[in-house]
Design a protein around this motif. Structure first.
Motif, PDB file in Angstrom:
ATOM      1  N   ASP A 100       0.792  -1.227   0.000  1.00  0.00           N
ATOM      2  CA  ASP A 100       0.000   0.000   0.000  1.00  0.00           C
ATOM      3  C   ASP A 100       0.827   1.280   0.000  1.00  0.00           C
ATOM      4  O   ASP A 100       0.269   2.364   0.099  1.00  0.00           O
ATOM      5  CB  ASP A 100      -0.934   0.017   1.217  1.00  0.00           C
ATOM      6  CG  ASP A 100      -2.010  -1.048   1.118  1.00  0.00           C
ATOM      7  OD1 ASP A 100      -2.373  -1.413  -0.019  1.00  0.00           O
ATOM      8  OD2 ASP A 100      -2.473  -1.520   2.159  1.00  0.00           O
ATOM      9  N   ALA A 101       2.140   1.167  -0.073  1.00  0.00           N
ATOM     10  CA  ALA A 101       2.968   2.373  -0.028  1.00  0.00           C
ATOM     11  C   ALA A 101       4.051   2.295  -1.099  1.00  0.00           C
ATOM     12  O   ALA A 101       4.623   1.241  -1.335  1.00  0.00           O
ATOM     13  CB  ALA A 101       3.604   2.515   1.349  1.00  0.00           C
ATOM     14  N   ALA A 102       4.305   3.422  -1.733  1.00  0.00           N
ATOM     15  CA  ALA A 102       5.323   3.443  -2.783  1.00  0.00           C
ATOM     16  C   ALA A 102       6.685   3.863  -2.256  1.00  0.00           C
ATOM     17  O   ALA A 102       7.706   3.477  -2.793  1.00  0.00           O
ATOM     18  CB  ALA A 102       4.895   4.386  -3.898  1.00  0.00           C
ATOM     19  N   GLY A 103       6.731   4.655  -1.229  1.00  0.00           N
ATOM     20  CA  GLY A 103       8.006   5.176  -0.761  1.00  0.00           C
ATOM     21  C   GLY A 103       8.334   4.774   0.657  1.00  0.00           C
ATOM     22  O   GLY A 103       7.580   4.078   1.321  1.00  0.00           O
ATOM     23  N   PHE A 104       9.492   5.229   1.099  1.00  0.00           N
ATOM     24  CA  PHE A 104       9.974   5.002   2.455  1.00  0.00           C
ATOM     25  C   PHE A 104      10.082   3.518   2.785  1.00  0.00           C
ATOM     26  O   PHE A 104       9.732   3.071   3.864  1.00  0.00           O
ATOM     27  CB  PHE A 104       9.102   5.742   3.477  1.00  0.00           C
ATOM     28  CG  PHE A 104       9.064   7.215   3.229  1.00  0.00           C
ATOM     29  CD1 PHE A 104      10.149   8.004   3.546  1.00  0.00           C
ATOM     30  CD2 PHE A 104       7.965   7.803   2.624  1.00  0.00           C
ATOM     31  CE1 PHE A 104      10.129   9.365   3.293  1.00  0.00           C
ATOM     32  CE2 PHE A 104       7.941   9.158   2.369  1.00  0.00           C
ATOM     33  CZ  PHE A 104       9.023   9.949   2.707  1.00  0.00           C
ATOM     34  N   GLN A 105      10.563   2.761   1.811  1.00  0.00           N
ATOM     35  CA  GLN A 105      10.800   1.335   1.976  1.00  0.00           C
ATOM     36  C   GLN A 105      12.165   1.023   1.380  1.00  0.00           C
ATOM     37  O   GLN A 105      12.897   1.911   0.988  1.00  0.00           O
ATOM     38  CB  GLN A 105       9.726   0.525   1.245  1.00  0.00           C
ATOM     39  CG  GLN A 105       8.324   0.776   1.736  1.00  0.00           C
ATOM     40  CD  GLN A 105       7.345  -0.138   1.060  1.00  0.00           C
ATOM     41  OE1 GLN A 105       7.485  -1.348   1.105  1.00  0.00           O
ATOM     42  NE2 GLN A 105       6.347   0.438   0.425  1.00  0.00           N
ATOM     43  N   ALA A 106      12.465  -0.243   1.286  1.00  0.00           N
ATOM     44  CA  ALA A 106      13.721  -0.659   0.672  1.00  0.00           C
ATOM     45  C   ALA A 106      13.677  -0.416  -0.833  1.00  0.00           C
ATOM     46  O   ALA A 106      12.614  -0.373  -1.443  1.00  0.00           O
ATOM     47  CB  ALA A 106      13.954  -2.142   0.945  1.00  0.00           C
ATOM     48  N   GLU A 107      14.854  -0.256  -1.398  1.00  0.00           N
ATOM     49  CA  GLU A 107      14.978  -0.160  -2.845  1.00  0.00           C
ATOM     50  C   GLU A 107      16.267  -0.854  -3.233  1.00  0.00           C
ATOM     51  O   GLU A 107      17.152  -1.048  -2.400  1.00  0.00           O
ATOM     52  CB  GLU A 107      14.991   1.294  -3.309  1.00  0.00           C
ATOM     53  CG  GLU A 107      16.126   2.097  -2.710  1.00  0.00           C
ATOM     54  CD  GLU A 107      16.022   3.582  -3.008  1.00  0.00           C
ATOM     55  OE1 GLU A 107      14.956   4.040  -3.438  1.00  0.00           O
ATOM     56  OE2 GLU A 107      17.021   4.276  -2.808  1.00  0.00           O
ATOM     57  N   GLY A 108      16.350  -1.262  -4.474  1.00  0.00           N
ATOM     58  CA  GLY A 108      17.538  -1.973  -4.917  1.00  0.00           C
ATOM     59  C   GLY A 108      17.955  -1.548  -6.310  1.00  0.00           C
ATOM     60  O   GLY A 108      17.200  -0.894  -7.028  1.00  0.00           O
ATOM     61  N   LEU A 109      19.163  -1.951  -6.677  1.00  0.00           N
ATOM     62  CA  LEU A 109      19.698  -1.669  -7.998  1.00  0.00           C
ATOM     63  C   LEU A 109      20.293  -2.954  -8.550  1.00  0.00           C
ATOM     64  O   LEU A 109      21.175  -3.552  -7.929  1.00  0.00           O
ATOM     65  CB  LEU A 109      20.771  -0.580  -7.932  1.00  0.00           C
ATOM     66  CG  LEU A 109      21.413  -0.180  -9.251  1.00  0.00           C
ATOM     67  CD1 LEU A 109      20.373   0.401 -10.212  1.00  0.00           C
ATOM     68  CD2 LEU A 109      22.531   0.832  -9.015  1.00  0.00           C
ATOM     69  N   VAL A 110      19.788  -3.380  -9.708  1.00  0.00           N
ATOM     70  CA  VAL A 110      20.308  -4.570 -10.378  1.00  0.00           C
ATOM     71  C   VAL A 110      21.558  -4.163 -11.153  1.00  0.00           C
ATOM     72  O   VAL A 110      21.582  -3.122 -11.811  1.00  0.00           O
ATOM     73  CB  VAL A 110      19.251  -5.170 -11.334  1.00  0.00           C
ATOM     74  CG1 VAL A 110      19.834  -6.342 -12.109  1.00  0.00           C
ATOM     75  CG2 VAL A 110      18.015  -5.596 -10.554  1.00  0.00           C
ATOM     76  N   TRP A 111      22.586  -5.000 -11.057  1.00  0.00           N
ATOM     77  CA  TRP A 111      23.867  -4.745 -11.727  1.00  0.00           C
ATOM     78  C   TRP A 111      24.170  -5.834 -12.744  1.00  0.00           C
ATOM     79  O   TRP A 111      23.790  -6.990 -12.560  1.00  0.00           O
ATOM     80  CB  TRP A 111      25.004  -4.740 -10.703  1.00  0.00           C
ATOM     81  CG  TRP A 111      25.044  -3.541  -9.829  1.00  0.00           C
ATOM     82  CD1 TRP A 111      24.319  -3.328  -8.685  1.00  0.00           C
ATOM     83  CD2 TRP A 111      25.847  -2.377 -10.006  1.00  0.00           C
ATOM     84  NE1 TRP A 111      24.629  -2.108  -8.152  1.00  0.00           N
ATOM     85  CE2 TRP A 111      25.571  -1.501  -8.940  1.00  0.00           C
ATOM     86  CE3 TRP A 111      26.780  -1.997 -10.960  1.00  0.00           C
ATOM     87  CZ2 TRP A 111      26.191  -0.267  -8.798  1.00  0.00           C
ATOM     88  CZ3 TRP A 111      27.400  -0.767 -10.822  1.00  0.00           C
ATOM     89  CH2 TRP A 111      27.102   0.086  -9.756  1.00  0.00           C
TER      90      TRP A 111
END
Length: 148
Positions: A100-111
């Motif tokens: 239910d939320a788009a922000g203020f959570q984990a995020e990642g970057l695929v390499w």
């Protein structure tokens, strides 16, 4: 006129969760996951790859990872069946997002290794973008590296 918006939104959410989302992927398979917690930041791609090769630990889906504002590097591996290779192949990576939320959570970057082997960013992973298209992945071993 009656305001049934709450009822309608509940019905839409139920339909989405029970029917639409489960039907998005006709076939699925789990990936094996390994993790390495970086001791500090930033950690270059080469250092992270060396650590994943020697210090990675098995990671169970749903387990807690990293510390607040810390960085964990993940290696996802799978064996792609021949019938699955092609433009429709996609890895779905959920870092434990709240739906239910788009922000203020984990995020990642695929390499990816990049042309020089020093690493090249491929795509971000976040609550509204969990799919990673893999149109060039051949049948056989597949590896996805993610910094989160």
């Amino acid at each position: 006129m009656h305001d049934d918006s709450v009822l309608v939104e509940r019905r839409i959410r139920r339909e989405l969760l029970e029917k639409v989302l489960p039907a998005m992927y006709s076939a699925t398979m789990p990936m094996t996951v390994q993790a390495w917690d970086a001791p500090g930041e930033p950690v270059p791609y080469g250092e992270a790859m060396a650590a994943l090769a020697t210090q990675a630990r098995p990671f169970a889906i749903g387990a807690k990872w990293s510390r607040p504002w810390g960085t964990t590097w993940f290696r996802f591996t799978a064996d792609v069946p021949a019938a699955w290779s092609g433009p429709q192949l996609e890895a779905v990576i959920d870092l434990g997002f709240h739906p239910d939320a788009a922000g203020f959570q984990a995020e990642g970057l695929v390499w990816s290794p990049g042309t020089d082997g020093l690493g090249a960013p491929v795509q971000g992973i976040h609550p509204r973008r969990t799919g990673l298209p893999l149109p060039l992945a051949p049948a056989g071993p597949l590896e996805v590296v993610l910094e989160a």
